[in-house]
Write an enzyme that holds these catalytic residues in place. Structure first.
Site, mmCIF file in Angstrom:
data_model
loop_
_atom_site.group_PDB
_atom_site.id
_atom_site.type_symbol
_atom_site.label_atom_id
_atom_site.label_comp_id
_atom_site.label_asym_id
_atom_site.label_seq_id
_atom_site.Cartn_x
_atom_site.Cartn_y
_atom_site.Cartn_z
ATOM 1 N N ARG A 58 2.869 -6.823 9.240
ATOM 2 C CA ARG A 58 2.181 -5.727 9.932
ATOM 3 C C ARG A 58 2.645 -5.600 11.382
ATOM 4 O O ARG A 58 2.765 -4.499 11.923
ATOM 5 C CB ARG A 58 0.672 -5.960 9.881
ATOM 6 C CG ARG A 58 0.078 -5.707 8.485
ATOM 7 C CD ARG A 58 -1.306 -6.306 8.374
ATOM 8 N NE ARG A 58 -2.027 -5.872 7.191
ATOM 9 C CZ ARG A 58 -3.187 -6.407 6.806
ATOM 10 N NH1 ARG A 58 -3.729 -7.403 7.488
ATOM 11 N NH2 ARG A 58 -3.789 -5.963 5.718
ATOM 12 N N ASN B 153 -1.717 -0.076 7.311
ATOM 13 C CA ASN B 153 -1.308 -1.457 7.584
ATOM 14 C C ASN B 153 -0.510 -2.119 6.456
ATOM 15 O O ASN B 153 -0.405 -3.345 6.390
ATOM 16 C CB ASN B 153 -2.490 -2.304 8.057
ATOM 17 C CG ASN B 153 -3.543 -2.497 6.987
ATOM 18 O OD1 ASN B 153 -3.410 -1.986 5.873
ATOM 19 N ND2 ASN B 153 -4.571 -3.248 7.310
ATOM 20 N N THR C 225 -5.235 -7.691 10.674
ATOM 21 C CA THR C 225 -5.574 -6.445 9.971
ATOM 22 C C THR C 225 -5.057 -5.211 10.714
ATOM 23 O O THR C 225 -4.543 -4.278 10.101
ATOM 24 C CB THR C 225 -7.114 -6.354 9.808
ATOM 25 O OG1 THR C 225 -7.552 -7.510 9.087
ATOM 26 C CG2 THR C 225 -7.519 -5.098 9.063
ATOM 27 N N TYR D 147 -12.251 -2.499 -3.207
ATOM 28 C CA TYR D 147 -12.822 -2.505 -1.868
ATOM 29 C C TYR D 147 -14.344 -2.522 -1.852
ATOM 30 O O TYR D 147 -14.953 -2.124 -0.869
ATOM 31 C CB TYR D 147 -12.292 -1.299 -1.087
ATOM 32 C CG TYR D 147 -10.854 -1.482 -0.621
ATOM 33 C CD1 TYR D 147 -10.459 -2.659 0.042
ATOM 34 C CD2 TYR D 147 -9.900 -0.495 -0.824
ATOM 35 C CE1 TYR D 147 -9.153 -2.826 0.484
ATOM 36 C CE2 TYR D 147 -8.586 -0.663 -0.376
ATOM 37 C CZ TYR D 147 -8.227 -1.834 0.272
ATOM 38 O OH TYR D 147 -6.940 -2.005 0.719
ATOM 39 N N LYS E 122 0.828 -1.197 0.000
ATOM 40 C CA LYS E 122 0.000 0.000 0.000
ATOM 41 C C LYS E 122 0.879 1.270 0.000
ATOM 42 O O LYS E 122 2.097 1.190 0.204
ATOM 43 C CB LYS E 122 -0.927 -0.044 1.223
ATOM 44 C CG LYS E 122 -1.948 -1.205 1.157
ATOM 45 C CD LYS E 122 -2.844 -1.197 2.396
ATOM 46 C CE LYS E 122 -3.872 -2.319 2.344
ATOM 47 N NZ LYS E 122 -4.762 -2.290 3.531
ATOM 48 N N ARG F 122 -1.504 -14.498 4.016
ATOM 49 C CA ARG F 122 -2.334 -13.868 5.060
ATOM 50 C C ARG F 122 -1.664 -14.004 6.437
ATOM 51 O O ARG F 122 -1.644 -13.078 7.229
ATOM 52 C CB ARG F 122 -3.730 -14.500 5.101
ATOM 53 C CG ARG F 122 -4.603 -14.224 3.885
ATOM 54 C CD ARG F 122 -5.128 -12.828 3.821
ATOM 55 N NE ARG F 122 -6.035 -12.512 4.896
ATOM 56 C CZ ARG F 122 -6.657 -11.341 5.022
ATOM 57 N NH1 ARG F 122 -6.450 -10.377 4.133
ATOM 58 N NH2 ARG F 122 -7.465 -11.107 6.011
ATOM 59 N N PHE G 158 -15.378 3.060 7.560
ATOM 60 C CA PHE G 158 -14.014 3.393 7.137
ATOM 61 C C PHE G 158 -13.838 3.344 5.615
ATOM 62 O O PHE G 158 -12.739 3.559 5.103
ATOM 63 C CB PHE G 158 -13.008 2.439 7.810
ATOM 64 C CG PHE G 158 -13.274 0.973 7.561
ATOM 65 C CD1 PHE G 158 -12.839 0.347 6.404
ATOM 66 C CD2 PHE G 158 -13.968 0.214 8.495
ATOM 67 C CE1 PHE G 158 -13.075 -1.006 6.177
ATOM 68 C CE2 PHE G 158 -14.208 -1.142 8.280
ATOM 69 C CZ PHE G 158 -13.764 -1.754 7.113
ATOM 70 N N GLU H 27 -9.940 -10.209 -7.628
ATOM 71 C CA GLU H 27 -9.044 -9.060 -7.462
ATOM 72 C C GLU H 27 -7.893 -9.007 -8.479
ATOM 73 O O GLU H 27 -7.499 -7.914 -8.897
ATOM 74 C CB GLU H 27 -8.449 -9.087 -6.045
ATOM 75 C CG GLU H 27 -9.487 -8.832 -4.955
ATOM 76 C CD GLU H 27 -8.938 -9.066 -3.554
ATOM 77 O OE1 GLU H 27 -7.755 -9.473 -3.408
ATOM 78 O OE2 GLU H 27 -9.688 -8.829 -2.589
ATOM 79 N N HIS I 31 -1.933 -5.445 1.351
ATOM 80 C CA HIS I 31 -3.201 -6.140 1.072
ATOM 81 C C HIS I 31 -2.861 -7.530 0.558
ATOM 82 O O HIS I 31 -1.927 -7.698 -0.213
ATOM 83 C CB HIS I 31 -3.987 -5.389 -0.014
ATOM 84 C CG HIS I 31 -5.146 -6.183 -0.546
ATOM 85 N ND1 HIS I 31 -6.391 -6.149 0.051
ATOM 86 C CD2 HIS I 31 -5.244 -7.069 -1.573
ATOM 87 C CE1 HIS I 31 -7.212 -6.977 -0.602
ATOM 88 N NE2 HIS I 31 -6.531 -7.540 -1.592
HETATM 89 P P1 DAT Z 1 -7.493 -7.122 5.517
HETATM 90 O O1 DAT Z 1 -6.743 -6.017 4.827
HETATM 91 O O2 DAT Z 1 -6.718 -7.693 6.674
HETATM 92 O O3 DAT Z 1 -7.997 -8.178 4.574
HETATM 93 P P2 DAT Z 1 -10.247 -6.202 5.630
HETATM 94 O O4 DAT Z 1 -10.425 -6.806 4.288
HETATM 95 O O5 DAT Z 1 -11.211 -6.575 6.689
HETATM 96 O O6 DAT Z 1 -8.778 -6.459 6.199
HETATM 97 O O7 DAT Z 1 -10.300 -4.610 5.484
HETATM 98 C C1 DAT Z 1 -9.684 -3.962 4.396
HETATM 99 C C2 DAT Z 1 -8.932 -2.773 4.932
HETATM 100 O O8 DAT Z 1 -9.834 -1.851 5.530
HETATM 101 C C3 DAT Z 1 -7.931 -3.103 6.030
HETATM 102 O O9 DAT Z 1 -6.686 -3.501 5.504
HETATM 103 C C4 DAT Z 1 -7.858 -1.808 6.786
HETATM 104 C C5 DAT Z 1 -9.236 -1.247 6.658
HETATM 105 N N1 DAT Z 1 -10.058 -1.578 7.842
HETATM 106 C C6 DAT Z 1 -10.620 -2.770 8.127
HETATM 107 N N2 DAT Z 1 -11.286 -2.737 9.281
HETATM 108 C C7 DAT Z 1 -11.140 -1.476 9.748
HETATM 109 C C8 DAT Z 1 -11.585 -0.785 10.914
HETATM 110 N N3 DAT Z 1 -12.317 -1.385 11.841
HETATM 111 N N4 DAT Z 1 -11.225 0.524 11.042
HETATM 112 C C9 DAT Z 1 -10.488 1.153 10.117
HETATM 113 N N5 DAT Z 1 -10.031 0.560 8.988
HETATM 114 C C10 DAT Z 1 -10.352 -0.730 8.818
HETATM 115 MG MG MG Z 2 -9.385 -8.051 3.042
#
Ligand code: DAT
Ligand code: MG
Length: 152
Positions: free
Chosen positions: A102, A112, A91, A49, A9, A85, A57, A126, A115
């Site tokens: 991370r 973080n 996350t 996304y 990212k 992962r 968020f 994706e 991805h």
């Molecule tokens: P990951 O990136 O671990 O697959 P995710 O798909 O649940 O996590 O979410 C995508 C992104 O969104 C994640 O990298 C960071 C952001 N995100 C997720 N949950 C969040 C939260 N509770 N508050 C703020 N940002 C969040």
């Molecule tokens: Mg994800």
């Protein structure tokens, strides 16, 4: 062959961690099969996304991923989705274990670093958002049999 989309990212690119992240995945034994640096526009960010549409968020996530260039990659290997992962860590970097990307290099969920697709279905959805099929290369490496007794 199992494939996954990985994105370093904008924070990872700005902090100069692209090489370290690639190196970590290479040393794990996984095979890099596509790689590009690009500026993600709003349309591509929303596509990536879209499962988060409506979450509180979502808008900040879209602006963060499109705020500066990212390094997008495809990695291959048996079990690559789960392996990456687990190598990424939780996350929220504040909760990610030491030894994870991370957990070692991040402190905040909004920064973080990386991805990684979370399932086969996500990877299949994706990867084409970032790569044409001709951009993903399939090649054997001499070290593959030394990383896995099965075909990668
Ligand atoms: P990951 O990136 O671990 O697959 P995710 O798909 O649940 O996590 O979410 C995508 C992104 O969104 C994640 O990298 C960071 C952001 N995100 C997720 N949950 C969040 C939260 N509770 N508050 C703020 N940002 C969040
Ligand atoms: Mg994800």
């Amino acid at each position: 062959m199992e494939q996954t989309l990985v994105i370093v990212k904008p924070d990872g690119v700005q902090r100069g961690l692209v090489g370290a992240i690639i190196s970590r995945l290479e040393r794990r034994g996984l095979r890099l099969s596509a790689l590009k640096l690009l500026q993600v526009d709003q349309a591509r960010a929303r596509k990536l996304y879209k499962i988060h549409l409506g979450k509180r968020f979502y808008e900040t996530l879209v602006s963060y991923i499109s705020s500066s260039p990212v390094a997008a990659m495809v990695w291959q290997g048996q079990g690559v989705i789960d392996i990456i992962r687990r190598t990424m860590g939780a996350t929220d970097p504040a909760e990610a274990g030491p030894g994870t990307i991370r957990g070692d290099w991040g402190i905040n969920i909004g920064r973080n670093l990386i991805h990684g697709s979370d399932s086969l279905e996500s990877a299949e959805r994706e990867i084409p958002i970032f790569f044409d099929s001709g951009e993903v290369v399939h090649y054997p490496r001499a070290l593959d049999p030394w990383c896995s007794e099965n075909e990668l």
